[in-house]
Write an enzyme that holds these catalytic residues in place. Structure first.
Site, PDB file in Angstrom:
ATOM      1  N   ASP A   1      -0.596  16.321  -2.323  1.00 13.47           N
ATOM      2  CA  ASP A   1      -0.899  15.259  -3.406  1.00 13.47           C
ATOM      3  C   ASP A   1       0.433  15.592  -4.502  1.00 13.47           C
ATOM      4  O   ASP A   1       0.415  16.511  -4.784  1.00 13.47           O
ATOM      5  CB  ASP A   1      -2.332  15.450  -3.845  1.00 13.47           C
ATOM      6  CG  ASP A   1      -2.533  14.521  -5.034  1.00 13.47           C
ATOM      7  OD1 ASP A   1      -3.658  13.639  -4.690  1.00 13.47           O
ATOM      8  OD2 ASP A   1      -2.019  14.239  -5.865  1.00 13.47           O
TER       9      ASP A   1
ATOM     10  N   HIS B   1      -8.696   8.146   2.177  1.00 12.85           N
ATOM     11  CA  HIS B   1      -7.837   9.509   2.165  1.00 12.85           C
ATOM     12  C   HIS B   1      -9.076  10.454   1.931  1.00 12.85           C
ATOM     13  O   HIS B   1      -9.769  10.340   1.087  1.00 12.85           O
ATOM     14  CB  HIS B   1      -6.534   9.535   1.229  1.00 12.85           C
ATOM     15  CG  HIS B   1      -6.903   8.903   0.009  1.00 12.85           C
ATOM     16  ND1 HIS B   1      -7.145   7.905  -0.383  1.00 12.85           N
ATOM     17  CD2 HIS B   1      -7.192   9.755  -1.199  1.00 12.85           C
ATOM     18  CE1 HIS B   1      -7.527   7.701  -1.875  1.00 12.85           C
ATOM     19  NE2 HIS B   1      -7.373   8.847  -2.131  1.00 12.85           N
TER      20      HIS B   1
ATOM     21  N   CYS C   1       0.506   3.511   3.212  1.00 13.74           N
ATOM     22  CA  CYS C   1       1.254   2.903   4.299  1.00 13.74           C
ATOM     23  C   CYS C   1       2.689   3.165   4.241  1.00 13.74           C
ATOM     24  O   CYS C   1       3.417   3.575   5.309  1.00 13.74           O
ATOM     25  CB  CYS C   1       1.051   1.356   4.255  1.00 13.74           C
ATOM     26  SG  CYS C   1      -0.680   0.968   5.165  1.00 13.74           S
TER      27      CYS C   1
ATOM     28  N   HIS D   1      -9.262  14.272  -0.014  1.00 18.70           N
ATOM     29  CA  HIS D   1      -8.482  15.305  -0.522  1.00 18.70           C
ATOM     30  C   HIS D   1      -8.829  16.904  -0.012  1.00 18.70           C
ATOM     31  O   HIS D   1     -10.133  17.043   0.015  1.00 18.70           O
ATOM     32  CB  HIS D   1      -8.885  15.239  -2.042  1.00 18.70           C
ATOM     33  CG  HIS D   1      -8.672  14.289  -2.735  1.00 18.70           C
ATOM     34  ND1 HIS D   1      -7.514  14.054  -3.680  1.00 18.70           N
ATOM     35  CD2 HIS D   1      -8.877  12.851  -2.635  1.00 18.70           C
ATOM     36  CE1 HIS D   1      -7.438  12.859  -4.045  1.00 18.70           C
ATOM     37  NE2 HIS D   1      -8.502  12.112  -3.554  1.00 18.70           N
TER      38      HIS D   1
ATOM     39  N   CYS E   1       0.875  -1.176   0.028  1.00 15.30           N
ATOM     40  CA  CYS E   1       0.067   0.140   0.068  1.00 15.30           C
ATOM     41  C   CYS E   1       1.055   1.095  -0.011  1.00 15.30           C
ATOM     42  O   CYS E   1       1.808   1.389   0.911  1.00 15.30           O
ATOM     43  CB  CYS E   1      -0.824  -0.078   1.058  1.00 15.30           C
ATOM     44  SG  CYS E   1      -1.801   1.686   1.481  1.00 15.30           S
TER      45      CYS E   1
ATOM     46  N   HIS F   1      -4.490   1.440   8.293  1.00 17.10           N
ATOM     47  CA  HIS F   1      -4.761   1.010   7.102  1.00 17.10           C
ATOM     48  C   HIS F   1      -6.342   0.565   6.936  1.00 17.10           C
ATOM     49  O   HIS F   1      -6.836  -0.335   7.388  1.00 17.10           O
ATOM     50  CB  HIS F   1      -4.040  -0.132   6.419  1.00 17.10           C
ATOM     51  CG  HIS F   1      -4.265  -0.334   4.874  1.00 17.10           C
ATOM     52  ND1 HIS F   1      -3.853   0.199   3.772  1.00 17.10           N
ATOM     53  CD2 HIS F   1      -5.358  -1.537   4.594  1.00 17.10           C
ATOM     54  CE1 HIS F   1      -4.627  -0.364   2.798  1.00 17.10           C
ATOM     55  NE2 HIS F   1      -5.615  -1.195   3.144  1.00 17.10           N
TER      56      HIS F   1
ATOM     57  N   HIS G   1      -6.318   3.198   0.416  1.00 15.67           N
ATOM     58  CA  HIS G   1      -5.918   3.524   1.681  1.00 15.67           C
ATOM     59  C   HIS G   1      -6.857   4.786   1.911  1.00 15.67           C
ATOM     60  O   HIS G   1      -6.616   5.789   1.284  1.00 15.67           O
ATOM     61  CB  HIS G   1      -4.699   3.539   2.037  1.00 15.67           C
ATOM     62  CG  HIS G   1      -4.257   3.961   3.519  1.00 15.67           C
ATOM     63  ND1 HIS G   1      -3.094   3.202   4.141  1.00 15.67           N
ATOM     64  CD2 HIS G   1      -4.462   4.964   4.246  1.00 15.67           C
ATOM     65  CE1 HIS G   1      -3.201   4.043   5.301  1.00 15.67           C
ATOM     66  NE2 HIS G   1      -3.805   4.939   5.329  1.00 15.67           N
TER      67      HIS G   1
ATOM     68  N   ASN H   1     -13.018   9.620  -2.420  1.00 15.08           N
ATOM     69  CA  ASN H   1     -13.430   8.601  -3.496  1.00 15.08           C
ATOM     70  C   ASN H   1     -13.379   7.443  -2.902  1.00 15.08           C
ATOM     71  O   ASN H   1     -12.241   6.991  -2.471  1.00 15.08           O
ATOM     72  CB  ASN H   1     -12.462   8.828  -4.546  1.00 15.08           C
ATOM     73  CG  ASN H   1     -12.493  10.111  -5.501  1.00 15.08           C
ATOM     74  OD1 ASN H   1     -13.522  10.717  -5.589  1.00 15.08           O
ATOM     75  ND2 ASN H   1     -11.395  10.715  -5.806  1.00 15.08           N
TER      76      ASN H   1
HETATM   77  P1  5GP Z   1      -7.945   8.715  -5.326  1.00 12.46           P
HETATM   78  O1  5GP Z   1      -8.461   8.842  -6.867  1.00 12.46           O
HETATM   79  O2  5GP Z   1      -7.774   7.531  -4.988  1.00 12.46           O
HETATM   80  O3  5GP Z   1      -8.844   9.585  -4.463  1.00 12.46           O
HETATM   81  O4  5GP Z   1      -6.548   9.537  -5.343  1.00 12.46           O
HETATM   82  C1  5GP Z   1      -5.544   9.325  -4.957  1.00 12.46           C
HETATM   83  C2  5GP Z   1      -4.406  10.579  -4.914  1.00 12.46           C
HETATM   84  O5  5GP Z   1      -3.281   9.902  -4.530  1.00 12.46           O
HETATM   85  C3  5GP Z   1      -4.282  10.891  -6.333  1.00 12.46           C
HETATM   86  O6  5GP Z   1      -4.653  12.290  -6.324  1.00 12.46           O
HETATM   87  C4  5GP Z   1      -2.690  10.766  -6.499  1.00 12.46           C
HETATM   88  O7  5GP Z   1      -2.244  11.782  -7.333  1.00 12.46           O
HETATM   89  C5  5GP Z   1      -2.283  10.901  -5.289  1.00 12.46           C
HETATM   90  N1  5GP Z   1      -0.845   9.835  -5.457  1.00 12.46           N
HETATM   91  C6  5GP Z   1      -0.817   8.730  -5.768  1.00 12.46           C
HETATM   92  N2  5GP Z   1       0.348   8.194  -5.332  1.00 12.46           N
HETATM   93  C7  5GP Z   1       1.011   9.208  -4.878  1.00 12.46           C
HETATM   94  C8  5GP Z   1       2.427   9.227  -4.135  1.00 12.46           C
HETATM   95  O8  5GP Z   1       3.396   8.300  -4.046  1.00 12.46           O
HETATM   96  N3  5GP Z   1       2.629  10.253  -3.416  1.00 12.46           N
HETATM   97  C9  5GP Z   1       1.509  11.374  -3.292  1.00 12.46           C
HETATM   98  N4  5GP Z   1       1.978  12.468  -2.380  1.00 12.46           N
HETATM   99  N5  5GP Z   1       0.654  11.417  -3.564  1.00 12.46           N
HETATM  100  C10 5GP Z   1      -0.001  10.136  -4.410  1.00 12.46           C
HETATM  101 ZN    ZN Z   2      -2.291   1.353   3.770  1.00 11.98          ZN
END
Ligand code: 5GP
Ligand code: ZN
Length: 138
Positions: free
Chosen positions: A31, A99, A8, A101, A5, A47, A97, A87
Site C-alpha cells: 500500500d 482488496h 486494474c 489490507h 480503475c 475487477h 476494486h 472496506n
Molecule cells: P480503501 O479505503 O479503499 O480500503 O483503501 C484503498 C487503499 O489503496 C488505501 O490504503 C491507499 O493508500 C491505497 N492506494 C490508493 N492508491 C494507490 C496506488 O496508486 N498505489 C498503491 N500501492 N496503493 C494505493
Molecule cells: Zn479494477
C-alpha cells in the site's frame, strides 16, 4: 479491466507498484501509504467492486493467498500481530476494486481498530431478532 480503475491499471502495469506476489488470479503489493511497515493489499485480477459483488471463485483466490502473505510479513518484520481489513462502500472504501489490507501491527503504531464492548447489555430477545433479521436476508 475497468477503465479508470487504478487497481486494474496497477495489475496491467500501467501504474507501477511494489508487487510482492502475483499469480494468474491475484496480485499483492505494498500500500502506497504504508499505514504500518509492510502494509499490503491483495487484489483479484478480475475487477469486482467490493465484497457484495464478489463470486466464490474470486474470493477463494484472494483468501487462499492471505495466509502465505501474512506469514511472510510476520517473518520479515516480526510484528506484535496483524490485522486483516476489507472496506466496502463509501465512506470506508476509497478504491472501488475489491482488496484486502494486511496490516502488520507494532507497539505504539498509532493505528486504532476498536469497537464498543456491549457484553451483557444486549438481551436474548435482541440477539434473536438480530439473527432473524439477518437470516431473512440470506
Ligand atoms: P480503501 O479505503 O479503499 O480500503 O483503501 C484503498 C487503499 O489503496 C488505501 O490504503 C491507499 O493508500 C491505497 N492506494 C490508493 N492508491 C494507490 C496506488 O496508486 N498505489 C498503491 N500501492 N496503493 C494505493
Ligand atoms: Zn479494477
Amino acid at each position: 479491466m475497468e477503465n479508470e480503475c487504478i487497481f486494474c491499471k496497477i495489475d496491467q502495469g500501467e501504474i507501477p507498484s511494489y508487487t510482492i506476489y502475483e499469480d494468474d488470479y491475484v496480485r499483492a503489493f505494498l500500500d502506497i501509504t504504508q499505514g504500518t511497515k509492510g502494509h499490503t493489499l491483495i487484489i483479484p485480477k478480475k475487477h469486482v467492486k467490493n465484497v457484495y459483488e464478489t463470486d466464490p471463485e474470486t474470493i477463494n483466490h484472494v483468501f487462499s493467498v492471505v495466509p502465505k502473505i501474512a506469514r511472510a510479513l510476520r517473518d520479515a518484520f516480526n510484528p506484535i500481530g496483524l490485522n486483516i481489513v476489507n472496506n466496502n462502500d463509501e465512506p470506508l472504501q476509497s478504491v472501488f476494486h475489491f482488496h484486502v489490507h494486511l496490516i502488520p501491527r507494532y507497539e505504539d503504531d498509532g493505528m486504532v481498530l476498536k469497537t464498543e464492548n456491549n457484553y451483557g447489555k444486549i438481551s436474548t430477545e435482541t440477539f434473536n431478532s438480530l439473527v432473524e433479521k439477518i437470516q431473512e436476508n440470506l
